[in-house]
Write a protein that holds these residues in place. Structure first.
Motif, mmCIF file in Angstrom:
data_model
loop_
_atom_site.group_PDB
_atom_site.id
_atom_site.type_symbol
_atom_site.label_atom_id
_atom_site.label_comp_id
_atom_site.label_asym_id
_atom_site.label_seq_id
_atom_site.Cartn_x
_atom_site.Cartn_y
_atom_site.Cartn_z
ATOM 1 N N TYR A 79 41.961 48.081 41.334
ATOM 2 C CA TYR A 79 41.050 47.031 41.795
ATOM 3 C C TYR A 79 41.341 45.742 41.039
ATOM 4 O O TYR A 79 41.429 45.740 39.812
ATOM 5 N N GLN A 94 35.904 38.030 45.133
ATOM 6 C CA GLN A 94 37.117 38.568 45.742
ATOM 7 C C GLN A 94 37.396 39.959 45.178
ATOM 8 O O GLN A 94 37.331 40.168 43.968
ATOM 9 N N LEU A 96 40.348 42.935 45.641
ATOM 10 C CA LEU A 96 41.599 43.421 46.205
ATOM 11 C C LEU A 96 41.755 44.872 45.753
ATOM 12 O O LEU A 96 41.759 45.161 44.558
ATOM 13 N N THR A 97 41.816 45.780 46.716
ATOM 14 C CA THR A 97 41.944 47.206 46.424
ATOM 15 C C THR A 97 43.320 47.678 46.867
ATOM 16 O O THR A 97 43.704 47.480 48.020
ATOM 17 N N LEU A 98 44.049 48.263 45.943
ATOM 18 C CA LEU A 98 45.387 48.789 46.237
ATOM 19 C C LEU A 98 45.374 50.295 46.038
ATOM 20 O O LEU A 98 44.931 50.789 44.994
ATOM 21 N N LYS A 99 45.875 51.027 47.046
ATOM 22 C CA LYS A 99 45.946 52.490 46.941
ATOM 23 C C LYS A 99 47.413 52.912 46.927
ATOM 24 O O LYS A 99 48.210 52.428 47.724
ATOM 25 N N THR A 108 48.223 51.233 50.758
ATOM 26 C CA THR A 108 47.117 50.486 51.373
ATOM 27 C C THR A 108 46.808 49.233 50.566
ATOM 28 O O THR A 108 46.725 49.297 49.331
ATOM 29 N N ILE A 109 46.619 48.111 51.280
ATOM 30 C CA ILE A 109 46.173 46.862 50.669
ATOM 31 C C ILE A 109 44.900 46.443 51.398
ATOM 32 O O ILE A 109 44.917 46.246 52.612
ATOM 33 N N ASP A 110 43.794 46.333 50.657
ATOM 34 C CA ASP A 110 42.517 45.945 51.268
ATOM 35 C C ASP A 110 41.941 44.765 50.486
ATOM 36 O O ASP A 110 41.671 44.878 49.291
ATOM 37 N N LYS A 111 41.767 43.634 51.171
ATOM 38 C CA LYS A 111 41.271 42.430 50.514
ATOM 39 C C LYS A 111 39.952 42.030 51.137
ATOM 40 O O LYS A 111 39.826 41.938 52.353
ATOM 41 N N LYS A 112 38.933 41.815 50.278
ATOM 42 C CA LYS A 112 37.621 41.338 50.723
ATOM 43 C C LYS A 112 37.283 40.079 49.952
ATOM 44 O O LYS A 112 37.385 40.052 48.728
#
Length: 115
Positions: A79, A94, A96-99, A108-112
């Motif tokens: 995170y 902000q 940014l979650t990287l799996k 996986t790249i998830d940005k909020k």
């Protein structure tokens, strides 16, 4: 005669007015200030675009730095968290979650972003 009667009243009014002004000025010192707080890792679009699926953990960390938080039970989730707050108002938040998979490859790249 009338002046002698009004003098103590006038003196009391002036004393009270002086106390009120003094207390008012003192209270301004102790009023809470609106602090500008920035915490975490802010990543611009340019920095986020440097990473892509298929990269390893070492590739990611060399491009955008170490994560703000890494899961204890799920070490393959990184995170990057940032928030900017002024007083009680959140200006920007902000996440940014990287799996990564079991081979430490980014899947996986998830940005909020909350503005």
């Amino acid at each position: 005669m009338c002046l002698k009667v009004l003098q103590p009243i006038l003196h009391t009014i002036v004393s009270i007015a002086t106390m009120v002004c003094s207390i008012g000025c003192t209270m301004i010192q102790y009023m809470p200030k609106q602090f500008d707080v920035k915490q975490g890792n802010y990543l611009s679009e340019c920095e986020i675009n440097r990473i892509s699926l298929g990269m390893t953990k070492s590739d990611v960390s060399s491009n955008i730095g170490a994560p703000t938080l890494q899961g204890l039970l799920t070490p393959n989730i990184w995170y990057y968290i940032f928030y900017h707050r002024i007083g009680n108002k959140i200006i920007k938040h902000q996440i940014l979650t990287l799996k990564f998979d079991t081979n430490d490859v980014l899947i996986t790249i998830d940005k909020k972003v909350i503005v």
